[in-house]
Design a protein around this motif. Structure first.
Motif, short mmCIF file in Angstrom:
data_model
loop_
_atom_site.label_atom_id
_atom_site.label_comp_id
_atom_site.label_asym_id
_atom_site.label_seq_id
_atom_site.Cartn_x
_atom_site.Cartn_y
_atom_site.Cartn_z
N GLY A 199 -22.36 38.53 25.35
CA GLY A 199 -22.52 38.20 23.95
C GLY A 199 -21.22 38.01 23.20
O GLY A 199 -21.19 38.00 21.97
N ARG A 200 -20.15 37.81 23.93
CA ARG A 200 -18.82 37.64 23.32
C ARG A 200 -18.52 36.14 23.26
O ARG A 200 -18.09 35.55 24.26
N THR A 201 -18.74 35.53 22.12
CA THR A 201 -18.65 34.07 22.02
C THR A 201 -17.81 33.62 20.83
O THR A 201 -17.97 32.50 20.35
N GLY A 202 -16.91 34.46 20.36
CA GLY A 202 -16.06 34.11 19.24
C GLY A 202 -14.81 33.38 19.67
O GLY A 202 -14.60 33.06 20.85
N VAL A 203 -13.93 33.12 18.71
CA VAL A 203 -12.70 32.38 18.97
C VAL A 203 -11.85 33.08 20.01
O VAL A 203 -11.41 32.48 21.00
N ARG A 204 -11.58 34.37 19.79
CA ARG A 204 -10.72 35.10 20.72
C ARG A 204 -11.34 35.22 22.10
O ARG A 204 -10.64 35.26 23.12
N ASP A 205 -12.66 35.24 22.16
CA ASP A 205 -13.34 35.29 23.46
C ASP A 205 -13.13 33.99 24.22
O ASP A 205 -12.85 34.00 25.43
N GLU A 274 -7.99 30.52 14.84
CA GLU A 274 -8.91 31.43 14.13
C GLU A 274 -9.15 30.96 12.70
O GLU A 274 -10.26 31.04 12.18
N ARG A 275 -8.14 30.45 12.05
CA ARG A 275 -8.26 29.99 10.66
C ARG A 275 -9.04 28.69 10.57
O ARG A 275 -9.88 28.51 9.68
N LEU A 276 -8.79 27.75 11.48
CA LEU A 276 -9.37 26.42 11.40
C LEU A 276 -10.74 26.31 12.04
O LEU A 276 -11.55 25.47 11.65
N GLY A 277 -11.01 27.12 13.07
CA GLY A 277 -12.30 27.08 13.73
C GLY A 277 -12.39 25.97 14.77
O GLY A 277 -11.40 25.56 15.37
N VAL A 278 -13.60 25.41 14.96
CA VAL A 278 -13.87 24.52 16.09
C VAL A 278 -13.07 23.22 16.03
O VAL A 278 -12.89 22.56 17.07
N VAL A 279 -12.58 22.83 14.87
CA VAL A 279 -11.77 21.62 14.78
C VAL A 279 -10.50 21.75 15.61
O VAL A 279 -9.91 20.74 16.02
N ALA A 280 -10.09 22.99 15.92
CA ALA A 280 -8.89 23.24 16.71
C ALA A 280 -9.22 23.75 18.11
O ALA A 280 -8.34 24.26 18.82
N ALA A 317 -21.48 16.90 14.41
CA ALA A 317 -22.61 17.74 14.86
C ALA A 317 -22.29 18.48 16.15
O ALA A 317 -22.84 19.56 16.40
N LEU A 318 -21.42 17.89 16.99
CA LEU A 318 -21.05 18.55 18.25
C LEU A 318 -19.92 19.55 18.06
O LEU A 318 -19.65 20.35 18.96
N LYS A 319 -19.25 19.49 16.93
CA LYS A 319 -18.15 20.42 16.66
C LYS A 319 -18.55 21.34 15.51
O LYS A 319 -17.88 21.43 14.46
N SER A 320 -19.64 22.02 15.72
CA SER A 320 -20.16 22.94 14.70
C SER A 320 -20.87 24.08 15.40
O SER A 320 -21.11 24.04 16.61
N GLY A 321 -21.21 25.10 14.63
CA GLY A 321 -21.94 26.22 15.19
C GLY A 321 -21.05 27.17 15.96
O GLY A 321 -19.85 27.30 15.70
#
Length: 444
Positions: A199-205, A274-280, A317-321
């Motif tokens: 269940g570890r699905t964040g940026v750092r993971d 971490e600041r920008l999210g999936v765009v990076a 839509a593919l770079k979200s969530g």
């Protein structure tokens, strides 16, 4: 009377900075000297630096088949706005991928109909297509690209060691290089499955699932196979100083290897992700500040050979969530020269001829684009006129989707005009092209 004379600029040539005029005839540079006689058209470059047009050896414009992600019309426009005049398109994420001569021809036709810049094409190296490599070479491919880890597309499977070994042998016979995405599938897939299960699905993971060790292991394996076969190896998007060091050690042993990194590895750190999210989000991922600093050192000392954008956008839509499951890829084809001028020339004192070498001369030479990449008599008049000390903020990128980690960033160094074979195709950010680009094939 010359067709075009560019007056008053400082030329960034292989020999250094030269204050001289530049004359263009039939799309090529015909004369370089102070005080040239008048031309049919004259361009005032007073106060500007004239660089060779960027040769971006690593883009995904997805023609044909996935142009809703990016296409050559918008992709080449953004490239030109950033001082680019030539791109080399990867064999994916187009549909179908460019792994046969028939697919190569479909892509060539699509790009020729849409691109305002010149272009060349990589062929793909995947399991089962070794016998297609010769026909791809005859069609004009400048080399063959393979993934050592999952590409994300089932139609472009990763190259196992035997595929890579035999593909390299065939590439040697054909006189062409092999480019590899170097990450260990065993390490990245195993760590990803373990983290997702927990269940570890964040940026750092996600960053932890693709450690530097995965890149280092794959680079060591790829350079070993290149040494065994005598292949010309090109390592794309190396993200770490430790990866560069392993490649440099192989080169010292006599392996013919070039090292590419990307502007996003030089401009951002994990904190920015971490600041920008999936765009990076990209693979290999953006690393911490110590790895970024090591990459800059390798840029400065000549260890890194080429900088390519690895422009690989996708629909919003593919770079979200959820970060772990969102599509990876950086939209950045408009920004390589901006990053190198701002963070390289102004912030770190890297010389302009070195920037031209990284972005134009070396990619053109490595991949056989003999008329590209340098300001010299006889070369194509592919030029970027830059106001070195002006500042701009990237607010509206010209590629298909505006999502980019560079959006909102300010850069010192502004492209005022881009010329492709003597034709001004961008002037002050606006498209002025009257003709389309050409396929440029490898001079083997």
């Amino acid at each position: 009377m010359h067709e075009i004379v560019i007056r008053g600029g400082t030329l960034v040539t292989p020999e250094g900075l030269v204050d001289a005029d530049l004359a263009i005839g039939d799309g090529r540079i015909v004369h370089i000297a102070p005080g040239l006689s008048g031309g049919t058209e004259e361009i005032d470059a007073s106060g500007l630096h004239v660089l060779p047009g960027v040769v971006d050896a690593h883009v995904h414009f997805n023609e044909p088949g996935r142009t809703e992600w990016e296409g050559a019309a918008t992709g080449s426009l953004a490239l030109a706005a950033g001082g680019g005049t030539t791109f080399i398109d990867m064999p994916l994420n187009s549909t179908p991928c460019t792994v046969t001569a028939a697919e190569f021809e479909r892509k060539r036709a699509a790009l020729a109909a849409a691109s305002i810049t010149d272009f060349a094409l990589w062929g793909g190296l995947v399991p089962g297509n070794r016998d297609d490599l010769g026909a791809l070479a005859e069609s004009g491919a400048i080399g063959f690209k393979a993934f050592m880890s999952d590409s994300g597309l089932p139609e472009f499977p990763r190259a196992d060691d035997l595929t890579l070994f035999e593909g390299m042998q065939e590439a040697v016979r054909l006189g062409l290089p092999v480019a590899v995405h170097a990450e260990s599938e065993d390490i990245t897939a195993g760590l990803s499955a373990r983290l997702i299960a927990a269940g570890r699905t964040g940026v750092r993971d996600f960053l932890a699932s693709r450690p530097v060790a995965a890149e280092v292991e794959a680079i060591a394996r790829a350079t070993h196979l290149a040494g065994e076969t005598g292949a010309r190896l090109h390592l794309v998007h190396v993200s770490s100083g430790r990866g560069v060091a392993v490649a440099a050690e192989a080169r010292a042993r006599g392996v013919d290897v070039t090292i590419e990194t990307c502007p996003h590895y030089l401009f951002f750190t994990t904190e920015d992700v971490e600041r920008l999210g999936v765009v990076a989000k990209c693979a290999p991922p953006i690393r911490d500040a110590s790895e970024r600093d090591a990459l800059w050192q390798a840029v400065a000392d000549g260890t890194i050979d080429i900088i390519g954008s690895d422009h690989s956008p996708a629909p919003p839509a593919l770079k979200s969530g959820e970060f772990f499951r969102a599509w990876g890829g950086i939209a950045g084809v408009q920004s390589p020269l901006s990053v190198l001028l701002d963070a390289g020339v102004h912030a770190r004192g890297i010389a302009l001829p070195r920037i031209a070498e990284l972005l134009a001369a070396t990619p053109a030479a490595r991949f056989g684009l003999r008329q590209k990449g340098a300001i010299r008599v006889g070369a194509d008049a592919d030029l970027a006129l830059v106001a070195l000390h002006d500042t701009t903020t990237l607010t509206h990128p010209l590629h298909r989707h505006p999502m980019s980690p560079y959006r909102g960033s300010s850069f010192r160094g502004v492209v005022r005009r881009t010329l492709r074979r003597g034709e001004s195709i961008i002037v002050d950010g606006a498209a002025t092209a009257r003709s389309k680009g050409h396929l440029i094939t490898c001079s083997r």
